[in-house]
Structure formats: C-alpha cells, structure tokens
Scaffold this motif. Sequence first.
Motif, mmCIF file in Angstrom:
data_model
loop_
_atom_site.group_PDB
_atom_site.id
_atom_site.type_symbol
_atom_site.label_atom_id
_atom_site.label_comp_id
_atom_site.label_asym_id
_atom_site.label_seq_id
_atom_site.Cartn_x
_atom_site.Cartn_y
_atom_site.Cartn_z
ATOM 1 N N MET A 1 -2.068 1.132 6.990
ATOM 2 C CA MET A 1 -2.318 0.687 5.613
ATOM 3 C C MET A 1 -1.127 -0.127 5.113
ATOM 4 S SD MET A 1 -3.244 3.018 2.273
ATOM 5 C CE MET A 1 -3.583 2.251 0.695
ATOM 6 N N ALA A 2 -1.388 -1.280 4.505
ATOM 7 C CA ALA A 2 -0.319 -2.149 4.017
ATOM 8 C C ALA A 2 0.014 -1.835 2.557
ATOM 9 C CB ALA A 2 -0.742 -3.604 4.133
ATOM 10 N N PRO A 3 1.268 -2.008 2.157
ATOM 11 C CA PRO A 3 1.623 -1.845 0.742
ATOM 12 C C PRO A 3 0.831 -2.816 -0.133
ATOM 13 C CG PRO A 3 3.582 -1.907 2.112
ATOM 14 C CD PRO A 3 2.437 -2.295 2.996
ATOM 15 N N THR A 4 0.645 -2.440 -1.363
ATOM 16 C CA THR A 4 -0.119 -3.252 -2.313
ATOM 17 C C THR A 4 0.831 -3.976 -3.258
ATOM 18 O OG1 THR A 4 -1.980 -1.716 -2.224
ATOM 19 C CG2 THR A 4 -1.885 -3.197 -4.119
ATOM 20 N N ILE A 5 0.556 -5.240 -3.503
ATOM 21 C CA ILE A 5 1.341 -6.055 -4.438
ATOM 22 C C ILE A 5 0.550 -6.152 -5.742
ATOM 23 C CG2 ILE A 5 2.622 -8.195 -4.756
ATOM 24 C CD1 ILE A 5 3.367 -6.701 -2.182
ATOM 25 N N ASP A 6 1.016 -5.509 -6.786
ATOM 26 C CA ASP A 6 0.358 -5.569 -8.092
ATOM 27 C C ASP A 6 1.009 -6.678 -8.918
ATOM 28 O OD1 ASP A 6 -1.395 -3.391 -7.646
ATOM 29 O OD2 ASP A 6 0.217 -1.985 -8.097
ATOM 30 N N ILE A 7 0.273 -7.747 -9.148
ATOM 31 C CA ILE A 7 0.791 -8.901 -9.877
ATOM 32 C C ILE A 7 0.327 -8.828 -11.330
ATOM 33 C CG2 ILE A 7 0.818 -11.422 -10.015
ATOM 34 C CD1 ILE A 7 0.364 -11.488 -7.007
ATOM 35 N N ILE A 8 1.284 -8.948 -12.244
ATOM 36 C CA ILE A 8 1.020 -8.814 -13.681
ATOM 37 C C ILE A 8 1.398 -10.109 -14.391
ATOM 38 C CG2 ILE A 8 1.585 -7.530 -15.787
ATOM 39 C CD1 ILE A 8 2.432 -5.183 -13.996
ATOM 40 N N ARG A 9 0.512 -10.590 -15.232
ATOM 41 C CA ARG A 9 0.913 -11.659 -16.144
ATOM 42 C C ARG A 9 1.608 -11.007 -17.345
ATOM 43 N NH1 ARG A 9 -2.598 -15.850 -20.001
ATOM 44 N NH2 ARG A 9 -0.754 -16.974 -20.741
ATOM 45 N N TYR A 44 -0.701 3.602 -10.682
ATOM 46 C CA TYR A 44 0.101 3.754 -9.470
ATOM 47 C C TYR A 44 1.590 3.990 -9.744
ATOM 48 C CZ TYR A 44 -4.145 1.385 -7.918
ATOM 49 O OH TYR A 44 -5.453 1.034 -7.702
ATOM 50 N N GLY A 45 1.899 4.493 -10.921
ATOM 51 C CA GLY A 45 3.300 4.654 -11.289
ATOM 52 C C GLY A 45 4.108 5.475 -10.296
ATOM 53 N N ASP A 46 3.496 6.513 -9.729
ATOM 54 C CA ASP A 46 4.223 7.374 -8.797
ATOM 55 C C ASP A 46 4.339 6.764 -7.409
ATOM 56 O OD1 ASP A 46 1.499 7.548 -8.339
ATOM 57 O OD2 ASP A 46 1.574 9.645 -7.699
ATOM 58 N N LYS A 47 3.736 5.592 -7.195
ATOM 59 C CA LYS A 47 3.793 4.943 -5.894
ATOM 60 C C LYS A 47 4.620 3.660 -5.902
ATOM 61 C CE LYS A 47 -0.699 6.701 -4.317
ATOM 62 N NZ LYS A 47 -2.023 6.336 -3.751
ATOM 63 N N VAL A 48 5.190 3.310 -7.036
ATOM 64 C CA VAL A 48 5.931 2.056 -7.139
ATOM 65 C C VAL A 48 7.251 2.156 -6.381
ATOM 66 C CG1 VAL A 48 7.088 0.445 -8.699
ATOM 67 C CG2 VAL A 48 4.866 1.417 -9.327
ATOM 68 N N VAL A 150 9.232 -1.683 3.208
ATOM 69 C CA VAL A 150 8.626 -0.454 2.699
ATOM 70 C C VAL A 150 7.902 0.286 3.816
ATOM 71 C CG1 VAL A 150 6.829 0.428 1.178
ATOM 72 C CG2 VAL A 150 8.442 -1.270 0.317
ATOM 73 N N VAL A 151 7.163 -0.458 4.647
ATOM 74 C CA VAL A 151 6.444 0.160 5.762
ATOM 75 C C VAL A 151 7.424 0.799 6.743
ATOM 76 C CG1 VAL A 151 5.022 -0.316 7.788
ATOM 77 C CG2 VAL A 151 4.426 -1.316 5.580
ATOM 78 N N ASN A 155 6.583 4.320 4.020
ATOM 79 C CA ASN A 155 5.874 4.408 2.741
ATOM 80 C C ASN A 155 4.775 3.345 2.682
ATOM 81 O OD1 ASN A 155 5.192 5.175 0.169
ATOM 82 N ND2 ASN A 155 7.020 4.355 -0.811
ATOM 83 N N GLU A 156 3.792 3.473 3.557
ATOM 84 C CA GLU A 156 2.790 2.425 3.719
ATOM 85 C C GLU A 156 1.860 2.257 2.521
ATOM 86 O OE1 GLU A 156 0.620 2.929 7.303
ATOM 87 O OE2 GLU A 156 2.351 2.588 8.606
ATOM 88 N N ASP A 157 1.665 3.295 1.742
ATOM 89 C CA ASP A 157 0.753 3.188 0.595
ATOM 90 C C ASP A 157 1.497 2.877 -0.703
ATOM 91 O OD1 ASP A 157 2.006 5.626 0.345
ATOM 92 O OD2 ASP A 157 0.216 6.674 -0.394
#
Length: 307
Positions: A1-9, A44-48, A150-151, A155-157
């Motif tokens: 599983m790859a880390p997720t990139i959360d993009i915010i405006r 996802y606060g606990d996964k940042v 990160v991987v 910490n893959e997730d």
Amino acid sequence: MAPTIDIIRHAESYHNLIGPDIPDPPITRRGEKQCEHLRQIYPYGDKVAYIVSSPLRRAIDTALIAIKPLVGDELELILRPELQEVNASPSSTGSTKEQLQASYNTLDMSALSDDWYIKGSDTPFAPNVEKVEARAKVARIWLRMLARKVVESGNEDAHIVVVTHGEFAHWLTDNFIGVDYGRNSGWSVCEFRSYQFTNLDAPETEDVPLVETQESLERRGVDPDKASVSPDGRDNAKLKRIASVTVRIHERALAERELLKQQELEVRGVVPDEESDEAWVDIDEDADKENQGPADRDVAVTSRVTR
C-alpha cells in the motif's frame, strides 16, 4: 500500500475579497472557520507523517489551523517554494524568510533560498507555462521521495498533507477538470483531495503521475470513469490548453508591470547598480562624482552606503 498525498487548497484569504493587489495576505475570519471545519472532518489526523505547504501566508495559515493541531508539536510545517501560486501579482508574491520567521514559529524553511519570493520573468517561479510545469514536476518528484521515505520507515498507510493554491493544484495533479476561460481553478477553498503515486520505485528523476484515489472521487461525487472529462465533454488535454492560456495572461501582465517599472525608473533617471541586485544608483549622483574632488567623493560614497 502506498502513502496517500492529501492536497488542500488554502482557505479564503483577503485577496479573495479585495483583489490581487494586497501583498501576501493572510486568511480571513471566515477562512479561519473553514479551517476549523476542515479540521473537524479530516479523517486522517492520526496518520499524518508530514505537513508540507506553499510559503505564502494563506497556505501557512491553513496548514497551521486546519492540520497542525491534529498532529501535535512533533511535526514541523515544511515550506516548499515550488508549491506557491502561479501568477505574480502582489497577493501571490511571498514574504522574505525574515518576515515569515517574525510571524510564525516552528517552520522548516530549509528549502527556501533568500530570494525565493522574487517572481520576476527571469526567475524559476515566473508565470510561464514551461516553468510552471517544471516546478510541478520538481514538487511531484520531491513528494514521491518523501512517500518512499515513509514506506521505508514501515508506515505504508501514512498520509502526507500538502497545502497549495487553486490554480497550481491543477498543474501539480495534472488534472484540469474545472478550469475554464475566466476560471483558473475548479478547487473550492479549503477543499482536500487524496492522491497516490502509481510507482514509488521509479528512478528518482522520473516524473510519476499522481492519481486521485477512489475514496477521494467518491467523496467529491465524481464518477471514476469520467474523472478526466468535464461535464460538457471536454477532455483534460483541452482544459490544460485553456489553463495554459491563463498562465500566458499572467505572464503578459508581469511583463507589462516590469516594463512600466523600467519606464518609471528611466523617467526618474535611475538604473540598477551592477554590483547589487538590491541597491539603486541615481544617474545624476554618478555624474556629479565626475566633478568632485577626492574628499567630496568619499562623502558621496558614505552617503550611498548608509541611505
């Protein structure tokens, strides 16, 4: 599983209300409430694992209010100049490192050069299609290296939060759905979308695309089979051409401002000092020195240095 990139405006800023002539504006009170709402719904606060931001104040404010409280003091906010907005108006031209240090605590500014905020036509951050594409590529490669790190830590997730701007977000993700003539972004203020890299193990210099996750598309109510086509049937390639026209309009506006500034300086009899990009020398002052004796010349030089 790859880390997720959360993009915010970023959240609403004063330039959204007043116009682009306000220098590097912070977010508004309503923008602060938008950040508070995002903080409440962001799951996802606990996964940042990392928080990364454009160095413009509205992006920094958004990251610090919306995401930083979810992760505590252990994570510094990393500023990356590639993530700044596309145009070169005063509102999208950043502050110096010293000004940012005076306004914020615990910022990682190691990636910022002393002149990062300069967006002249001869700089990497000028509104030019090729330069915007180039820095979007730099940002993607850097984020992929961060995801790989990160991987490697097991910490893959994990999630990496990136706060940027409405127009640049399209170039970063290479998805231009929502762009149109007269509309430079399809992203709402304080909106977040989630992406993953298709191949973390590609060579470091390879530009690997970001792909929006199924969960993110569902959150936005977008049919995955139609994610690359606008509601009126225009595909991503055509909308990118429209986005490129907008960048060229920004580029032309910058060139006009630079020409006007040059003309104003010529009227005043002022030219750039060849020894410094920051100092300005009056032509009349230089001419006067030709008629001065050695003692008078020393006084003139002292006056120039201290003014």
